[in-house]
Design a protein around this motif. Structure first.
Motif, mmCIF file in Angstrom:
data_model
loop_
_atom_site.group_PDB
_atom_site.id
_atom_site.type_symbol
_atom_site.label_atom_id
_atom_site.label_comp_id
_atom_site.label_asym_id
_atom_site.label_seq_id
_atom_site.Cartn_x
_atom_site.Cartn_y
_atom_site.Cartn_z
ATOM 1 N N GLN A 81 0.827 -1.203 0.000
ATOM 2 C CA GLN A 81 0.000 0.000 0.000
ATOM 3 C C GLN A 81 0.868 1.262 0.000
ATOM 4 O O GLN A 81 0.576 2.218 -0.726
ATOM 5 N N MET A 115 1.029 4.107 -2.954
ATOM 6 C CA MET A 115 0.817 5.533 -2.660
ATOM 7 C C MET A 115 1.996 6.362 -3.159
ATOM 8 O O MET A 115 1.811 7.456 -3.701
ATOM 9 N N ASP A 160 -4.237 7.151 2.270
ATOM 10 C CA ASP A 160 -4.571 6.749 0.900
ATOM 11 C C ASP A 160 -4.411 7.940 -0.024
ATOM 12 O O ASP A 160 -4.680 9.080 0.349
ATOM 13 N N VAL A 161 -3.980 7.661 -1.266
ATOM 14 C CA VAL A 161 -3.865 8.674 -2.318
ATOM 15 C C VAL A 161 -4.464 8.072 -3.591
ATOM 16 O O VAL A 161 -4.094 6.979 -3.991
#
Length: 125
Positions: free
Chosen positions: A56, A60, A121-122
């Motif tokens: 993750q 990102m 999160d992006v």
């Protein structure tokens, strides 16, 4: 006899007044109570910061770099004071070694410095 009737009527009126006061008592609060209650409500709404996997964080990082080079708008979700907040903006600077990035928010067009460790999160908009 007149005085005893007056005393009885007076006590009856006082009792009736006290009953009304008890009825409306919960609504007669102090401003400090509202502040305290708001703090309790906010404390209950807090969530722990989510832990991210290596995959993750890598995803990102790629999204941040892509948004920086293409000047695309992104949705940023970050952790602040027990809450997950989502904003839209444009990435202006990323320093992965310094754990820092700068973005310009879409609403007020202000520069915001933030730690990469607070980012959850992006996503490209």
């Amino acid at each position: 006899m007149d005085t005893s009737i007056k005393i009885i009527k007076t006590t009856a009126l006082l009792k009736e007044g006290l009953d009304k006061m008890k009825k409306w008592g919960p609504f007669a609060t102090m401003p400090e109570q509202y502040t305290g209650l708001q703090e309790v409500i906010n404390k209950q709404a807090e969530v722990p910061q989510p832990l991210l996997t290596e995959e993750q964080m890598e995803q990102m990082n790629f999204t941040l770099i892509e948004a920086l080079h293409t000047n695309k708008q992104v949705y940023l979700t970050y952790y602040k004071r027990g809450q997950c907040i989502t904003e839209t903006g444009f990435i202006q600077f990323v320093d992965s070694l310094g754990d820092l990035f700068i973005f310009i928010d879409d609403v007020f067009e202000l520069k915001n410095k933030m730690r990469l460790s607070k980012l959850i999160d992006v996503r490209l908009a």
